[in-house]
Structures are given as C-alpha cells and as structure tokens.
Write a protein that holds these residues in place. Structure first.
Motif, mmCIF file in Angstrom:
data_model
loop_
_atom_site.group_PDB
_atom_site.id
_atom_site.type_symbol
_atom_site.label_atom_id
_atom_site.label_comp_id
_atom_site.label_asym_id
_atom_site.label_seq_id
_atom_site.Cartn_x
_atom_site.Cartn_y
_atom_site.Cartn_z
ATOM 1 N N VAL A 35 0.843 -1.196 0.000
ATOM 2 C CA VAL A 35 0.000 0.000 0.000
ATOM 3 C C VAL A 35 0.877 1.244 0.000
ATOM 4 N N LYS A 36 1.912 1.268 0.817
ATOM 5 C CA LYS A 36 2.817 2.420 0.863
ATOM 6 C C LYS A 36 3.521 2.605 -0.474
ATOM 7 N N ALA A 37 3.892 1.491 -1.125
ATOM 8 C CA ALA A 37 4.520 1.574 -2.445
ATOM 9 C C ALA A 37 3.554 2.218 -3.447
ATOM 10 N N ALA A 38 2.291 1.825 -3.380
ATOM 11 C CA ALA A 38 1.296 2.414 -4.283
ATOM 12 C C ALA A 38 1.163 3.914 -4.028
ATOM 13 N N PHE A 39 1.137 4.310 -2.752
ATOM 14 C CA PHE A 39 1.085 5.737 -2.432
ATOM 15 C C PHE A 39 2.296 6.463 -3.016
ATOM 16 N N LEU A 40 3.491 5.901 -2.842
ATOM 17 C CA LEU A 40 4.713 6.557 -3.324
ATOM 18 C C LEU A 40 4.674 6.803 -4.826
ATOM 19 N N THR A 41 4.035 5.914 -5.569
ATOM 20 C CA THR A 41 3.968 6.110 -7.019
ATOM 21 C C THR A 41 2.799 7.004 -7.423
ATOM 22 N N LYS A 42 1.859 7.248 -6.521
ATOM 23 C CA LYS A 42 0.722 8.138 -6.805
ATOM 24 C C LYS A 42 1.000 9.577 -6.381
ATOM 25 N N PHE A 43 1.751 9.771 -5.302
ATOM 26 C CA PHE A 43 2.000 11.122 -4.800
ATOM 27 C C PHE A 43 2.526 12.092 -5.860
ATOM 28 N N PRO A 44 3.477 11.694 -6.737
ATOM 29 C CA PRO A 44 4.016 12.680 -7.685
ATOM 30 C C PRO A 44 2.974 13.355 -8.562
ATOM 31 N N ALA A 45 1.863 12.710 -8.839
ATOM 32 C CA ALA A 45 0.826 13.322 -9.671
ATOM 33 C C ALA A 45 0.174 14.520 -8.990
ATOM 34 N N PHE A 46 0.384 14.660 -7.683
ATOM 35 C CA PHE A 46 -0.258 15.730 -6.916
ATOM 36 C C PHE A 46 0.751 16.737 -6.378
ATOM 37 N N VAL A 47 1.964 16.701 -6.932
ATOM 38 C CA VAL A 47 3.032 17.603 -6.520
ATOM 39 C C VAL A 47 3.556 18.320 -7.760
ATOM 40 N N THR A 48 3.860 19.600 -7.611
ATOM 41 C CA THR A 48 4.459 20.368 -8.690
ATOM 42 C C THR A 48 5.885 20.709 -8.293
ATOM 43 N N TRP A 49 6.829 20.329 -9.157
ATOM 44 C CA TRP A 49 8.244 20.621 -8.947
ATOM 45 C C TRP A 49 8.616 21.856 -9.752
ATOM 46 N N PRO A 50 9.639 22.590 -9.314
ATOM 47 C CA PRO A 50 10.119 23.706 -10.140
ATOM 48 C C PRO A 50 10.625 23.164 -11.480
ATOM 49 N N GLU A 51 10.521 23.957 -12.526
ATOM 50 C CA GLU A 51 10.965 23.514 -13.857
ATOM 51 C C GLU A 51 12.404 23.034 -13.850
ATOM 52 N N SER A 52 13.235 23.642 -13.024
ATOM 53 C CA SER A 52 14.656 23.289 -12.992
ATOM 54 C C SER A 52 14.922 21.932 -12.339
ATOM 55 N N ALA A 53 13.921 21.319 -11.722
ATOM 56 C CA ALA A 53 14.131 20.058 -11.004
ATOM 57 C C ALA A 53 14.297 18.866 -11.937
ATOM 58 N N MET A 54 13.735 18.961 -13.165
ATOM 59 C CA MET A 54 13.811 17.839 -14.109
ATOM 60 C C MET A 54 13.973 18.356 -15.527
ATOM 61 N N THR A 55 14.850 17.692 -16.255
ATOM 62 C CA THR A 55 14.979 18.011 -17.669
ATOM 63 C C THR A 55 13.880 17.263 -18.428
ATOM 64 N N PRO A 56 13.561 17.696 -19.639
ATOM 65 C CA PRO A 56 12.521 17.002 -20.398
ATOM 66 C C PRO A 56 12.827 15.507 -20.547
ATOM 67 N N SER A 57 11.840 14.691 -20.336
ATOM 68 C CA SER A 57 11.902 13.227 -20.467
ATOM 69 C C SER A 57 12.807 12.537 -19.446
ATOM 70 N N GLU A 58 13.389 13.290 -18.510
ATOM 71 C CA GLU A 58 14.189 12.674 -17.447
ATOM 72 C C GLU A 58 13.267 11.827 -16.569
ATOM 73 N N PRO A 59 13.721 10.653 -16.150
ATOM 74 C CA PRO A 59 12.869 9.864 -15.246
ATOM 75 C C PRO A 59 12.636 10.590 -13.925
ATOM 76 N N LEU A 60 11.453 10.408 -13.378
ATOM 77 C CA LEU A 60 11.167 10.879 -12.038
ATOM 78 C C LEU A 60 11.619 9.755 -11.112
ATOM 79 N N ARG A 61 12.676 10.020 -10.352
ATOM 80 C CA ARG A 61 13.295 8.982 -9.534
ATOM 81 C C ARG A 61 12.726 8.950 -8.116
ATOM 82 N N ILE A 62 12.217 7.780 -7.758
ATOM 83 C CA ILE A 62 11.765 7.510 -6.398
ATOM 84 C C ILE A 62 12.894 6.732 -5.736
#
Length: 180
Positions: A35-62
């Motif tokens: 259940v916690k693993a499922a939450f960890l993969t769902k949380f990013p959809a509800f968070v906004t990162w600054p543009e500088s945090a990720m380059t285009p197509s870079e993986p979102l690393r958990i």
C-alpha cells in the motif's frame, strides 16, 4: 488530458486511503508496504516541482534510502507509470546526498545514514521527502501513519514550500493533518 489523469489518480489515492487496512487480514508487513509503495507512485501526480528540477523526459526517480521493506512491490507499482513525460524509476541507495538525483525520497534510515541525516542531506532541494512513523521520529513532507488500522499520511506543506514544491489541494484534503 492531465486533468483526467489527475482525477483518476485522486480516485485511486482516495480508494487506497479507504482500503488500506493493516489490521486483521492486512496484518502482514508486506501488504502494508505494498500500500505504501502504491502511495509513493501516486504522490508525484499531486506535486508540482520547479521547472529546474527535471529536464525534459528525465525519469522521475523515487529513491529508497535505508533498509528496504518493499521487496518488488515498489517496482511493480512504478512499472509503466509516468508523470507527463517523466517515467517513474526506482533507486535504492545506502546513503543520499543532494547529487543523488532523487525527486521523491523515502527515508527509512540504516546504520550508514539515519532518516534524519538523509532528510538533512536534501533539505531545501526540490525533493519530496516521505517518512514512516513506524520507523522513528524523523518527519518528511509526507509522513505515513497507521490510523484506525489504515495506512494514512500527514503532510507538512510548509516544509514542501521551503523546498520549492507545491502540493495539490486534493492531496492535502486526503491527509490526516496538514501543517501550513
């Protein structure tokens, strides 16, 4: 399209909150951590990162730092998932620092680096930090707790804002408590 994905993610997250029973039939730690693993993969959809945090197509690393309780559950939950153009990727680390490339950090702690040390290492960086009440006193932006035999979470929105992250009001509404 993003609004539809976000709505579906919210429904799934709400269902996890409602169904994430850890007592009775769910007493096995592996189910709790699924259940916690499922939450960890769902949380990013509800968070906004600054543009500088990720380059285009870079993986979102958990990242998981410390003793790993998930087994294959985290990879299974992340498999095939993406946040816009950022596929989810899981990394397990003995220690974390600002250069580790984590976007989400689940800090459990170990003999090499405590959860508090891991949180301090990324403090101020645009990294969504997640901790677990069952693992000690360190508290990330999201803190898992078991409440009424269910896996739930508390949110420190102030800490998130100090790191340049903003959390959706929909996620905040699902939290047990929100610190602003």
């Amino acid at each position: 399209m993003r609004g539809v994905r976000r709505a579906l993610g919210l429904l799934t997250l709400a269902a996890l909150c409602a169904a994430a029973t850890v007592g009775g039939a769910w007493a096995q730690p592996t189910l709790e951590f699924s259940v916690k693993a499922a939450f960890l993969t769902k949380f990013p959809a509800f968070v906004t990162w600054p543009e500088s945090a990720m380059t285009p197509s870079e993986p979102l690393r958990i990242c998981v730092v410390g003793d790993d309780p998930f087994g294959p559950a985290l990879e299974q939950s992340a498999q095939g998932r993406a946040l816009e153009d950022h596929p989810l990727a899981v990394r397990r680390l003995a220690v974390v620092d600002r250069a580790s490339g984590c976007h989400v950090l689940y800090a459990l702690g170990s003999s090499r680096q405590s959860a508090a040390q891991a949180l301090q290492a990324v403090r101020g960086a645009p990294v969504l930090t997640v901790t677990d009440a069952a693992q000690g006193g360190a508290r990330g932006m999201i803190h898992f707790v078991v409440f009424q035999d269910r896996v739930r979470f508390q949110i420190d929105a102030l800490q998130a804002a100090q790191s340049g992250l903003s959390m959706s009001s929909k996620l905040l509404a699902l939290a047990l408590t929100v610190k602003r």
